[in-house]
Write a protein that holds these residues in place. Sequence first.
Motif, PDB file in Angstrom:
ATOM      1  N   THR A 261      55.410  33.214  42.651  1.00 35.93           N
ATOM      2  CA  THR A 261      54.273  32.468  43.084  1.00 35.93           C
ATOM      3  C   THR A 261      54.777  31.125  44.321  1.00 35.93           C
ATOM      4  OG1 THR A 261      52.964  32.550  40.682  1.00 35.93           O
ATOM      5  CG2 THR A 261      52.041  31.313  42.347  1.00 35.93           C
TER       6      THR A 261
ATOM      7  N   ALA B 126      41.697  40.028  43.290  1.00 39.43           N
ATOM      8  CA  ALA B 126      42.993  39.508  42.983  1.00 39.43           C
ATOM      9  C   ALA B 126      43.099  39.785  41.604  1.00 39.43           C
ATOM     10  CB  ALA B 126      42.723  37.525  43.386  1.00 39.43           C
TER      11      ALA B 126
ATOM     12  N   PHE C 135      51.146  43.692  49.390  1.00 38.22           N
ATOM     13  CA  PHE C 135      51.658  43.629  48.150  1.00 38.22           C
ATOM     14  C   PHE C 135      53.628  43.987  48.480  1.00 38.22           C
ATOM     15  CE2 PHE C 135      53.183  44.524  43.976  1.00 38.22           C
ATOM     16  CZ  PHE C 135      53.577  43.424  43.629  1.00 38.22           C
TER      17      PHE C 135
ATOM     18  N   LEU D  92      50.456  25.994  41.818  1.00 39.74           N
ATOM     19  CA  LEU D  92      49.746  27.572  41.522  1.00 39.74           C
ATOM     20  C   LEU D  92      48.305  26.317  41.445  1.00 39.74           C
ATOM     21  CD1 LEU D  92      51.392  28.936  38.083  1.00 39.74           C
ATOM     22  CD2 LEU D  92      51.101  30.099  40.231  1.00 39.74           C
TER      23      LEU D  92
ATOM     24  N   TYR E 124      51.804  37.587  43.362  1.00 38.38           N
ATOM     25  CA  TYR E 124      51.160  37.976  44.362  1.00 38.38           C
ATOM     26  C   TYR E 124      49.915  37.487  44.725  1.00 38.38           C
ATOM     27  CZ  TYR E 124      49.003  40.640  47.963  1.00 38.38           C
ATOM     28  OH  TYR E 124      48.046  40.588  49.280  1.00 38.38           O
ATOM     29  N   ALA E 125      48.473  38.292  43.334  1.00 42.46           N
ATOM     30  CA  ALA E 125      47.315  36.673  43.459  1.00 42.46           C
ATOM     31  C   ALA E 125      47.350  36.017  43.894  1.00 42.46           C
ATOM     32  CB  ALA E 125      47.217  38.131  42.696  1.00 42.46           C
ATOM     33  N   LEU E 126      47.762  35.686  42.820  1.00 41.17           N
ATOM     34  CA  LEU E 126      47.849  33.616  42.527  1.00 41.17           C
ATOM     35  C   LEU E 126      48.185  33.041  44.061  1.00 41.17           C
ATOM     36  CD1 LEU E 126      48.835  33.113  38.860  1.00 41.17           C
ATOM     37  CD2 LEU E 126      47.086  32.731  39.675  1.00 41.17           C
ATOM     38  N   ALA E 127      49.150  33.615  44.487  1.00 41.09           N
ATOM     39  CA  ALA E 127      50.126  32.980  46.110  1.00 41.09           C
ATOM     40  C   ALA E 127      48.716  33.584  46.707  1.00 41.09           C
ATOM     41  CB  ALA E 127      51.146  32.866  45.722  1.00 41.09           C
TER      42      ALA E 127
ATOM     43  N   PRO F 133      52.678  41.315  40.598  1.00 40.14           N
ATOM     44  CA  PRO F 133      51.784  41.287  41.277  1.00 40.14           C
ATOM     45  C   PRO F 133      50.951  40.553  40.960  1.00 40.14           C
ATOM     46  CG  PRO F 133      52.669  43.394  39.942  1.00 40.14           C
ATOM     47  CD  PRO F 133      53.540  42.087  39.677  1.00 40.14           C
ATOM     48  N   ALA F 134      51.370  40.119  40.080  1.00 37.19           N
ATOM     49  CA  ALA F 134      50.094  38.807  39.133  1.00 37.19           C
ATOM     50  C   ALA F 134      50.571  37.743  40.420  1.00 37.19           C
ATOM     51  CB  ALA F 134      50.340  38.425  37.972  1.00 37.19           C
TER      52      ALA F 134
ATOM     53  N   LEU G  70      45.629  35.501  47.519  1.00 39.07           N
ATOM     54  CA  LEU G  70      44.588  36.268  47.284  1.00 39.07           C
ATOM     55  C   LEU G  70      43.328  34.956  46.423  1.00 39.07           C
ATOM     56  CD1 LEU G  70      45.087  39.469  46.094  1.00 39.07           C
ATOM     57  CD2 LEU G  70      45.424  38.765  48.281  1.00 39.07           C
TER      58      LEU G  70
ATOM     59  N   SER H 151      53.599  31.934  48.299  1.00 40.29           N
ATOM     60  CA  SER H 151      53.080  31.155  48.979  1.00 40.29           C
ATOM     61  C   SER H 151      53.313  30.522  49.679  1.00 40.29           C
ATOM     62  CB  SER H 151      53.084  30.081  47.892  1.00 40.29           C
ATOM     63  OG  SER H 151      52.698  29.744  47.044  1.00 40.29           O
TER      64      SER H 151
ATOM     65  N   VAL I 207      56.803  34.714  37.031  1.00 43.56           N
ATOM     66  CA  VAL I 207      55.374  34.008  37.630  1.00 43.56           C
ATOM     67  C   VAL I 207      55.374  33.395  38.420  1.00 43.56           C
ATOM     68  CG1 VAL I 207      53.238  33.724  37.734  1.00 43.56           C
ATOM     69  CG2 VAL I 207      54.155  35.705  35.572  1.00 43.56           C
TER      70      VAL I 207
ATOM     71  N   PHE J 212      45.350  42.629  40.403  1.00 45.28           N
ATOM     72  CA  PHE J 212      46.744  41.706  40.898  1.00 45.28           C
ATOM     73  C   PHE J 212      46.683  41.227  39.307  1.00 45.28           C
ATOM     74  CE2 PHE J 212      46.509  43.313  45.000  1.00 45.28           C
ATOM     75  CZ  PHE J 212      47.591  44.025  45.121  1.00 45.28           C
ATOM     76  N   ILE J 213      45.683  40.116  38.939  1.00 45.64           N
ATOM     77  CA  ILE J 213      46.048  39.243  37.443  1.00 45.64           C
ATOM     78  C   ILE J 213      46.062  40.316  36.635  1.00 45.64           C
ATOM     79  CG2 ILE J 213      45.997  37.187  36.348  1.00 45.64           C
ATOM     80  CD1 ILE J 213      45.183  36.217  39.654  1.00 45.64           C
TER      81      ILE J 213
END
Lengths: 330, 270
Positions: free
Chosen positions: B152, A46, B177, A9, B87-90, B84-85, B92, B156, B148, A49-50
Amino acid sequence: MTTVRADRLQRSPATSRATPAEPTEPLDPAARTRRRRQRRRSQLTAWAFIAPLVGYLAAFYLYPLYRNLDLSLHHYTVRSFVDNDAPFSGWANYSQVLHDPTFWPAMRNTMVFTLVSILLQYAAGLALAVFFNRGFRLSGTLRALFLVPWLLPLIVSSSTWAWMLNSESGVVNYGLHLVGLAPVDWLTSPSWALTSVIVANIWIGIPFNLVILYSGLQNIPGELYEAASLDGAGTWQQFRRITFPLLRPVSAITLLLGLVYTLKVFDLIWIMTKGGPGNASSTLATWSYRFGFGSLLPQFGPGAAVGNILILIALVFGLLYIRVQRRQNA
Amino acid sequence: MTRSRTRTAVGVVLTALMLFPVYWMVNVSLTPQQDMRKDPPDLFPLHPTFQGYQAVLNDQLPYLLTSLLIGLGTVALTLAVSAPAAYALARLRPRGGGVLGMVLLIAQMIPGIVMAMGFYGIFLNYGLMNTWWGLIVADSTIAVPFGVMIFTAFMSGIPDELTAAALIDGAGSVRTFWSVVLPVSRNALVTVSLFSFLWAWSDFVFANTLDSGGSMQPITLGIYRYIGNNNQEWNAIMATAVVASIPAALLLVLAQRYVAAGVTAGAVKD
């Protein structure tokens, strides 16, 4: 019971920040604004989504924690709890808790319970991992069966252990009788209650240690052992000179994770002994619960105070865990 | 050859020792009431009775159904928040993603008992006490940070070409996504669903503090009340315990590799 590596992360945004590298050729201002706007838009996407996660964490982690802190700083009774108008009392709850005669026994029990549990779980898990690492017929199936105690609902394992350790009709005392030993009041005598819950907790924790240490062992190249045995190293020497040193990073992580998780254990002790007899098996977790919910006259303030002390202790080891893990992945 | 056979024998003995409590639970669940306090206890169910299981059918069915509902609800909520979170972390590259990862890691270390007390205050003030969906919310807090992180880590690892192709085809991030990343992340989906179900099914702390007066209570409370009320009928208690262990057993048989993946997800470098 599981924590995932934070490094991915943390690392992925860092590396990615470098990828949209500064343009090598000079761009005209219009193209630069376009690019900046684009980047801002992708940031917005982004975070869209978060956003649910952030909202969730705020509402269902931060708010309860805040509420708990608030509880510990006010003098709550059942009535003021419902009306939410308790008078502010500063550190009074904390000082009450720290001067309570139960504080040090509960602290000592927490430490003994945690340390003895994780050390013996680790030792047993490591021995079993080494044993299973030499594949043999059925080893996969047997290893899978070892997971059962970890997967069972805690209330199931706790009540099973409670019945097995029952003074009059428990199978454990029957076993003692068979080898000629006197029966023990496992759950009802002050000198044995803590031991009993530790034994049950070790049983539950062995699978976790086994699985993690086993996959750590799988990463040690087999050639090392071949070379060592060519050099005439025996099994014990191979363990001491190869397995144990190479497993040290995984061991550190396993022990620290075990520490953080064992500090929190509540269900098991509560179901088996309720922290008793007296305070013989009370830990900070059960003591906190007893304040808040264990009697007809709940004392939420002191209960929350004990809970927050427990969080502090967990955080110390938790941050240590994060540090160790970071350094290993660096 | 003989060496391997010896190891198998030792392995079987060790496993049998380890699983003795589980065997004992099954054995007691089949023991007739009058033999329960027999000395010495029967080591095998020589005169098996299904009284205990009859009692489960009569008394515990509503509890089991509630647990099923709460487990499935927790899975749904956990997936909806965490996938979804992740996806963004990995994929976007959000600014501040690292901090969020740290927060999630710390969140996993907070003792359930502390969360339970905080939730108790909140639920009482907002009238959410003793509702099944309140319990779903509380139970999901055990699983969301884990979810999460699993997602993630998994997302990734998805090759860039896959998402780039979607982009060229004109798919926006939502499309990418939903139709590309999520289907590819099947393994992570299974792992997260399994664990969030299992944790919600096994939860006792939240159930006991937030739902102990509710009209719909989960099976962990069913067992707890059984122990409290009729101290004597241990075959019924153990029969309930056996039934409550069924999801765990099914997971182990049907999804063993996901289970092992979930356990090790944290600690081991790959």
